[in-house]
Enzyme design. Sequence first.
Site, PDB file in Angstrom:
ATOM      1  N   ALA A 235     -30.201 106.160  24.299  1.00 60.39           N
ATOM      2  CA  ALA A 235     -30.821 105.185  23.399  1.00 60.39           C
ATOM      3  C   ALA A 235     -32.025 104.538  24.078  1.00 60.39           C
ATOM      4  CB  ALA A 235     -29.796 104.122  22.996  1.00 60.39           C
ATOM      5  N   CYS A 286     -30.027 115.583  20.830  1.00 58.67           N
ATOM      6  CA  CYS A 286     -29.265 114.440  21.350  1.00 58.67           C
ATOM      7  C   CYS A 286     -29.759 113.057  20.932  1.00 58.67           C
ATOM      8  CB  CYS A 286     -29.225 114.509  22.868  1.00 58.67           C
ATOM      9  SG  CYS A 286     -28.239 115.890  23.470  1.00 58.67           S
TER      10      CYS A 286
HETATM   11  P1  NAD Z   1     -24.208 123.869  22.069  1.00 58.45           P
HETATM   12  O1  NAD Z   1     -24.015 123.845  20.616  1.00 58.45           O
HETATM   13  O2  NAD Z   1     -25.377 124.594  22.671  1.00 58.45           O
HETATM   14  O3  NAD Z   1     -22.917 124.492  22.773  1.00 58.45           O
HETATM   15  C1  NAD Z   1     -21.601 124.167  22.419  1.00 58.45           C
HETATM   16  C2  NAD Z   1     -20.755 125.436  22.493  1.00 58.45           C
HETATM   17  O4  NAD Z   1     -19.390 125.086  22.339  1.00 58.45           O
HETATM   18  C3  NAD Z   1     -21.075 126.451  21.401  1.00 58.45           C
HETATM   19  O5  NAD Z   1     -21.447 127.687  21.986  1.00 58.45           O
HETATM   20  C4  NAD Z   1     -19.765 126.553  20.607  1.00 58.45           C
HETATM   21  O6  NAD Z   1     -19.510 127.850  20.123  1.00 58.45           O
HETATM   22  C5  NAD Z   1     -18.749 126.151  21.651  1.00 58.45           C
HETATM   23  N1  NAD Z   1     -17.480 125.691  21.080  1.00 58.45           N
HETATM   24  C6  NAD Z   1     -17.281 124.829  20.039  1.00 58.45           C
HETATM   25  N2  NAD Z   1     -15.966 124.632  19.836  1.00 58.45           N
HETATM   26  C7  NAD Z   1     -15.302 125.382  20.761  1.00 58.45           C
HETATM   27  C8  NAD Z   1     -13.926 125.603  21.059  1.00 58.45           C
HETATM   28  N3  NAD Z   1     -12.959 124.968  20.387  1.00 58.45           N
HETATM   29  N4  NAD Z   1     -13.624 126.447  22.057  1.00 58.45           N
HETATM   30  C9  NAD Z   1     -14.592 127.079  22.752  1.00 58.45           C
HETATM   31  N5  NAD Z   1     -15.909 126.907  22.526  1.00 58.45           N
HETATM   32  C10 NAD Z   1     -16.273 126.069  21.541  1.00 58.45           C
HETATM   33  O7  NAD Z   1     -24.216 122.348  22.562  1.00 58.45           O
HETATM   34  P2  NAD Z   1     -24.886 121.724  23.869  1.00 58.45           P
HETATM   35  O8  NAD Z   1     -26.333 121.451  23.625  1.00 58.45           O
HETATM   36  O9  NAD Z   1     -24.474 122.525  25.064  1.00 58.45           O
HETATM   37  O10 NAD Z   1     -24.164 120.302  23.900  1.00 58.45           O
HETATM   38  C11 NAD Z   1     -22.787 120.183  24.193  1.00 58.45           C
HETATM   39  C12 NAD Z   1     -22.440 118.712  24.350  1.00 58.45           C
HETATM   40  O11 NAD Z   1     -23.188 118.154  25.437  1.00 58.45           O
HETATM   41  C13 NAD Z   1     -22.774 117.850  23.143  1.00 58.45           C
HETATM   42  O12 NAD Z   1     -21.807 116.851  23.025  1.00 58.45           O
HETATM   43  C14 NAD Z   1     -24.116 117.235  23.512  1.00 58.45           C
HETATM   44  O13 NAD Z   1     -24.326 115.992  22.881  1.00 58.45           O
HETATM   45  C15 NAD Z   1     -23.978 117.053  24.987  1.00 58.45           C
HETATM   46  N6  NAD Z   1     -25.246 117.070  25.742  1.00 58.45           N
HETATM   47  C16 NAD Z   1     -26.234 117.952  25.430  1.00 58.45           C
HETATM   48  C17 NAD Z   1     -27.408 117.973  26.170  1.00 58.45           C
HETATM   49  C18 NAD Z   1     -28.533 118.929  25.833  1.00 58.45           C
HETATM   50  O14 NAD Z   1     -29.642 118.737  26.350  1.00 58.45           O
HETATM   51  N7  NAD Z   1     -28.329 119.940  25.027  1.00 58.45           N
HETATM   52  C19 NAD Z   1     -27.564 117.091  27.250  1.00 58.45           C
HETATM   53  C20 NAD Z   1     -26.528 116.224  27.557  1.00 58.45           C
HETATM   54  C21 NAD Z   1     -25.371 116.220  26.802  1.00 58.45           C
END
Ligand code: NAD
Length: 500
Positions: A235, A286
């Site tokens: 935020a 995010c």
């Molecule tokens: P993403 O969508 O790229 O990856 C998530 C993965 O989880 C997907 O490949 C999905 O198929 C898998 N998945 C979902 N349910 C599942 C299950 N039950 N079993 C196994 N696999 C499963 O998401 P992301 O960008 O990697 O973000 C993940 C988390 O991290 C989110 O909460 C996000 O807010 C947080 N985050 C993201 C970033 C970023 O820059 N992308 C940075 C910090 C935090």
Amino acid sequence: VGSHKREVKSICCIGGGYVGGPSAAVIANKAPHLLVTVVDIDARRIAAWNSDLLPVYEPNLFELVQPARDGSSGREPNLVFSTDIDQKIREADLVFIGVNTPTKKTGLGAGKASDLSWLEAATRRVARAATKDTIVVEKSTVPCGTANMMREILAANAQPGVKFEVLSNPEFLAEGTAVRNLLHPDRILIGCLETESGYAAANALADVYANWVPRERLITLNLWSSELAKLAANAMLAQRISSINSFSAICEAVDANIQDLAYAVGLDTRIGPKMLNASVGFGGSCFKKDILNLVYISESLHLPEVAAYWRMVVEVNEYQMARFVKRIVNSMYSTLSNKKIAVLGFAYKKDTGDTRESAAITVVKSLMAENASIHIFDPQVREEQIMADLQVERGDKQITVSSSPYDACQDAHAVVILTEWDMFSNKASKTLAPPANEAGGMANGGAAKPSPKHEKVDWARVGELMEKPAYVFDGRNTVDKAVLEDLGFRVEAIGVASSS
Ligand code: NAD
């Protein structure tokens, strides 16, 4: 803190996305004695992690994944990508849950609250599959209190005699610099229950990070503080962008320059120079999601002023995009009908292929509503992704995806820059991107020299190709306005009044 010592030998990371994959690759590299497995319900993603074309584009990621995954002289492979989720959970001493937690689309809290269905499903799966005591680490970004929900689900579904300890360990990496951020984090937060077993689990996770992170950067705090710290950090980062963007609107209305203003303000050591680049607006999966989640939490806690304060950060961002589109239309004699617009950049920021919540989606959709013919070039985003984001079919009359910036700019009335890829910049200080060892236009980054897709744009050539007057609307303040004006362009930059 705490006397009881837990040892971690095997780690499973549920969710092989932008966070899970790179995080696992760094742990596997820095802790070669650990076995690190990434599991995902998306078999195509796992197959891509096992290939030479990784599902995520990040500078230097392939160099990290490949030796750990395939082994190299002197090292055994210790990084596995698998769809065998239950088996890998069973083998692990510590499970990271890094699944998606997007904004809820329908139902209670729609448009604001986090959809925790993936997180809950993954937690239930751990509960059912684990056959020994396991540390479960909440890596996804979540509302405060989620760790308690996980503790309840785990306890209620555990096999007899199996105990779980839940930790919060939010991720602070930024896409485009994920590898650098993971290798050299500012801090690692480990939230735990303030009990002996909570501290023992926190210490075990701290020992994993201590393989490469200095101990003084490992911070232990309670679960709620840790969960809230992640939302607060995002935020406040987004708030800086909306703050500088609000000043860009004032600068455009008077004879002030946002870059000079940002420099002047950033010299105050209490403020500092980072995150003060005015732009068309922030994107990414995010910032908006996490702020809306904060708004929802504040409303649920009956703190309407707090909710209103943070909601404005998102509203200013939307206003900034709308102002930018209005400026394009007004500058081009109030009509874009049948005019060709070249859009340079579609990713939400440079050095990533990610388009989630990209400002480009909003801006291009608005330009479509003005009946413009739009030709889009991005060095990293695939055509299918752009078409899906814009909800158009291949062969659509209004949208064309170009494979070179020059194709996009041929006969264009205007260029609109929406991603700050270094290749679009003509500023002397910028280096050629991406660096030679990570080029190739592919996630594998194995090419020896930059791919033609990433070669610097020759603006003189672009000028020759375009209709006159040739407009450049620079949504990222990435070009040197004066240099382009000398070449005959009309340049409209964020936070600088129009010259005409
Ligand atoms: P993403 O969508 O790229 O990856 C998530 C993965 O989880 C997907 O490949 C999905 O198929 C898998 N998945 C979902 N349910 C599942 C299950 N039950 N079993 C196994 N696999 C499963 O998401 P992301 O960008 O990697 O973000 C993940 C988390 O991290 C989110 O909460 C996000 O807010 C947080 N985050 C993201 C970033 C970023 O820059 N992308 C940075 C910090 C935090």
